[in-house]
Design an enzyme around this catalytic site. Structure first.
Site, PDB file in Angstrom:
ATOM      1  N   TYR A 123       4.270   0.682   1.214  1.00 18.97           N
ATOM      2  CA  TYR A 123       3.007   0.049   0.856  1.00 18.97           C
ATOM      3  C   TYR A 123       1.808   0.980   0.723  1.00 18.97           C
ATOM      4  O   TYR A 123       0.782   0.585   0.161  1.00 18.97           O
ATOM      5  CB  TYR A 123       2.698  -1.065   1.857  1.00 18.97           C
ATOM      6  CG  TYR A 123       3.686  -2.201   1.737  1.00 18.97           C
ATOM      7  CD1 TYR A 123       3.583  -3.130   0.716  1.00 18.97           C
ATOM      8  CD2 TYR A 123       4.761  -2.314   2.627  1.00 18.97           C
ATOM      9  CE1 TYR A 123       4.502  -4.159   0.578  1.00 18.97           C
ATOM     10  CE2 TYR A 123       5.685  -3.339   2.502  1.00 18.97           C
ATOM     11  CZ  TYR A 123       5.547  -4.257   1.471  1.00 18.97           C
ATOM     12  OH  TYR A 123       6.458  -5.268   1.347  1.00 18.97           O
ATOM     13  N   PHE A 401       3.769 -12.300  10.658  1.00 18.59           N
ATOM     14  CA  PHE A 401       3.921 -13.292   9.593  1.00 18.59           C
ATOM     15  C   PHE A 401       4.743 -12.709   8.458  1.00 18.59           C
ATOM     16  O   PHE A 401       4.983 -11.506   8.439  1.00 18.59           O
ATOM     17  CB  PHE A 401       2.550 -13.777   9.086  1.00 18.59           C
ATOM     18  CG  PHE A 401       1.650 -12.668   8.621  1.00 18.59           C
ATOM     19  CD1 PHE A 401       1.634 -12.281   7.280  1.00 18.59           C
ATOM     20  CD2 PHE A 401       0.820 -11.995   9.501  1.00 18.59           C
ATOM     21  CE1 PHE A 401       0.801 -11.252   6.842  1.00 18.59           C
ATOM     22  CE2 PHE A 401      -0.022 -10.976   9.076  1.00 18.59           C
ATOM     23  CZ  PHE A 401      -0.024 -10.605   7.740  1.00 18.59           C
TER      24      PHE A 401
END
Length: 401
Positions: A123, A401
């Site tokens: 990322y 999450f």
């Protein structure tokens, strides 16, 4: 777009469900579950990658907020469910999904995005930087005695069978520590589904101070099949939320006094959690290694820089380079008084991922500079940036999450 792969928002529960199954397949280690993915996601936010009409990848997000230094809550996209089938790897699909997602997030007016990375090398090239870290802990109860100076705490009540997401969310939504994020409805639904599906009991306690709920803890026993014959009975705390020091102390007192338990293990604590300082025998708290938690992306650099507070009036001009969202390219004069775009010569030059790493105060500018990630154009610029961005505590989310 990668070859004939189409990237677009998914339509309806069938497509969302198919994309969620692709995500589970791509993650390899996650079990397939009979879940209605449409109940766990938000309409219009799940992007799919389609090859000849078949969904082969996806990237999702939730509408959320992030607490930044100073206490402001900025609009935030909680990015999740990113995955591509193993048959379609190395075709640039993740690149196209994340690039499209960031542009959509920017169009929504969300200032930042964050995620939890399954792999640490993906990322940064999209502008994400590690902005907070966390650690686990194991507390040996026979050696763990709280100091006399620790607050007495308030009332702790058991809500195991009657726990509701509304009760816990009502407490959590008051979170004000730097790095905390909003937990959307889909997050709470999934958490409840997973607890209900677990054959091991999950216990929930809520703390109250002066009649106001201000904390809770969720914990479960390990190895229940051999519980009564085990030489070391372990309870794992999967969610620990305390809105103030009194709630924290009250929950500690409950957990450290559990009968039949030898070890209380915390899945996640902030790097500067005060638990080791609160016990007489510091060695009773064994801390695990630090690991990356929040991967942060500044989607609107100017708005993000303006949203947080700073600890110095001595301004620093930071030139930011952003290959994915070129609207962020420019120089920003940052100080405790104001933050503005400027034509002045920069003191520092960084890419947007490096700025994200420093943004919440979790990484020092001098460490980033020592690693070669900061170009300093003026003497003392790095020291001044550290003075500006420094925070009293480490950022911490505490939410997966």
């Amino acid at each position: 777009m990668s070859g004939d792969i189409q990237i677009r928002p998914l339509n309806g529960p069938d497509e969302v469900g198919a994309a969620f199954r692709v995500f589970l397949r791509a993650m390899v280690g996650l079990p397939f579950r009979d879940l209605d993915a449409a109940e766990l996601t938000e309409p219009g936010r799940y992007l799919g990658a389609l090859d000849s009409g078949q969904i082969v990848g996806g990237a999702d997000s939730y509408t959320s907020w992030l607490v930044v230094p100073g206490g402001a809550r900025v609009p935030h996209a909680a990015v999740t469910h990113v995955g591509v089938l193993p048959t379609h790897r190395r075709r640039g699909i993740v690149r196209d999904l994340i690039t499209r997602q960031l542009r959509d997030v920017a169009a929504r007016g969300e200032v930042v995005a964050s995620l939890r990375a399954s792999e640490a090398v993906i990322y940064e090239r999209f502008g994400y930087g590690v902005a907070s870290s966390a650690q686990s802990a194991r507390v040996t109860l026979k050696r763990a005695t709280l100091r006399a100076e620790v607050a007495a705490g308030g009332e702790v009540r058991l809500v195991d069978g009657g726990v509701t997401s509304e009760l816990l969310d009502g407490i959590y939504r008051q979170a004000a520590w730097t790095g905390a994020i909003h937990r959307p409805d889909g997050w709470w639904r999934l958490a409840q589904i997973l607890r209900d599906a677990d054959s091991t009991s999950h216990y929930v306690v809520v703390h109250r101070t002066d009649g106001v709920d201000d904390g809770y803890a969720i914990y479960r026993p390990e190895n229940t099949g051999g519980w009564f014959t085990s030489p070391e009975k372990v309870v794992t705390v999967s969610d620990f939320v305390a809105l103030n020091d009194n709630a924290r102390a009250g929950l500690w007192r409950h957990l450290l006094a559990l009968d039949l338990v030898d070890v209380v293990a915390f899945d996640s604590l902030a790097l500067d959690d005060v638990l080791p300082l609160a016990v007489l025998d510091r060695r009773s708290v064994a801390l695990g290694p630090a690991h990356d938690e929040t991967w942060l992306r500044l989607v609107d650099v100017e708005a993000a820089l303006r949203a947080r507070t700073y600890d110095s009036d001595d301004p620093v001009v930071i030139e930011v380079r952003d290959a994915v969202l070129p609207a962020n390219n420019g120089s920003y004069e940052v100080s405790a008084k104001q933050t503005n775009l400027t034509n002045s010569d920069p003191d520092l030059t960084v890419d947007v991922a490096t700025l994200a790493a420093a943004y919440l105060g979790g990484t020092r500018w001098r460490h980033l500079a020592a690693a070669g990630r900061v170009v300093a154009h003026t003497p003392e610029a790095v020291r001044r940036a550290d003075a500006l961005f420094g925070t009293a505590s480490h950022p911490y989310a505490g939410t997966v999450f």
